[in-house]
Design an enzyme around this catalytic site. Sequence first.
Site, PDB file in Angstrom:
ATOM      1  CB  SER A 170      -0.898   0.017   1.247  1.00 36.90           C
ATOM      2  OG  SER A 170      -0.112   0.252   2.408  1.00 36.90           O
ATOM      3  CE  LYS A 171       0.215   8.635  -0.889  1.00 31.92           C
ATOM      4  NZ  LYS A 171       0.621   9.064   0.443  1.00 31.92           N
ATOM      5  NE  ARG A 172      -1.725   3.594   6.730  1.00 30.05           N
ATOM      6  CZ  ARG A 172      -2.795   2.924   6.297  1.00 30.05           C
ATOM      7  NH1 ARG A 172      -2.719   1.630   6.057  1.00 30.05           N
ATOM      8  NH2 ARG A 172      -3.940   3.536   6.103  1.00 30.05           N
ATOM      9  CG  ASP A 226       3.357   7.597   2.190  1.00 32.13           C
ATOM     10  OD1 ASP A 226       3.935   7.814   1.102  1.00 32.13           O
ATOM     11  OD2 ASP A 226       2.149   7.825   2.385  1.00 32.13           O
TER      12      ASP A 226
END
Length: 504
Positions: free
Chosen positions: A263-265, A268
């Site tokens: 995921s983007k998380r 990040d």
Amino acid sequence: MTDKKVRVRFAPSPTGPLHIGGVRTALYNYLFARKNNGVFILRIEDTDQTRYVEGAENYIMESLEWAGIKIDEGVREGGPHAPYRQSERKAIYRKYSDDLIASGNAYYAFDTPEELEKLRTEYESRGETFNYGCVSRMSMCNSLTLSAEEVQHRLSAGEAYVVRFRMPDNEDIHFTDIIRGDMVVNTSTLDDKVLYKSDGMPTYHLANIVDDHLMEISHVIRGEEWLPSLPLHKMLYRAFGWESPDFAHLPLLLKPTGKGKLSKRDGDKMGFPVFPLFWPYGETAHGYREDGYFPEAFINMLALLGWNPGTEQEIFTMDELINAFSIDRVGKSGSRFDPEKAKWFNHQYMQQKSAEELADLFMPLVKEKGFTPSYEKLVGLVSLVKERVVFVNDLWRESDFFFIAPESYDAEVLKKRWKDDSPAMLAALRDVIAAIDDFTPSVTESIVKEWITKGGYNAGGVFNLFRLMLVGASRGPHVFDIASWIGKEETLRRIDAGLARLTR
């Protein structure tokens, strides 16, 4: 190879940035099409207008273009089955919804969202899950329980409705997935999915099946998340009396650590992109292109996340991927994403590129820093440092001292190397260098080594302090290559500056 005329599609929804898992799906479709002399179609599935994001459609197309995935038929390219944007095909779907109702494979349902939510809450309070299907449908407000006159009256009055598929009662559905093999599902475990809404928009399930049929799709290669929908889709093909395409459901891309899909998380948190390009809207996100990845490296990395060529080869051109690709060598289990491996791929492609290619890419950054070396000099510099870098932007970090003289000197090196006789030794080295006419690396090195031998100096001590004067630290390529590149006058200037600072 396959006997069918291969036509495949990548059909994303423009609801935000395209995840690299989506790019991999597009890539596998593209490789399969090219391997089998087929056609690769881009279809934009924007039936859910509430989730539509401005700019997302262009982002999808730009991402595929950057990655080298060439579209044969699509929104921009056109083709024999245009339009390729589902919102422009609205008029097509109503007929097929009506056909299913006429054949008894679908029905109108007038239950309001509030009524359905109340039922779900009641079921949950008993620890059960509400399922609108064979068990419950005959107690609901639909065209199976209402008279024909009542149904017509409601429709004429403009009452809101949905069209639901009528899943057969207690029937085993047998189907095959190219990657996962034979499967069986009993229809009693499935609900009657909504196919069409009174606002004139079909749901994904109906639009997807109709479009795949009309566009003569031979193989549906899509993500694992669509596997639960496969029984419904197979039943829809049967209900229409159409031949079904072959299906292949790709494994998930997994987090680098822990459980679950990438995921983007995760990106990040760990400092890597999960999108191909920078996403400029709303909550922005960086992309592989802007982070300095070459598209060939990005594609090579993605291709091997789920597909195994059956050999030890890891570096593939697009043409080599096309020749080697086989859908039956795609694995069933998820593939764990490794950000360090992604960098490794980019490093490999950096080394394959010529110094000239990299100098072309590096020159704008050097000019941005305020320097204008000749192209030939920059090519020479790049050839000295390219082995040390992963991205083009890293070239500056590895070569800044070629342009900027040091203003400070590494304390650790000074502590280890600076002796009482160091100033005198550097002054003597300066005189040797000042007398050299041919300042090529090999000649300079030969003369300095001869001086070291005659003077009884420690070679390591001389070279380390010489590097410290030129660079300010223990880094960089061969010290005589650095000296030759910056030139004799600058070399002498840096030795003078170092002696002045360190002997105050």
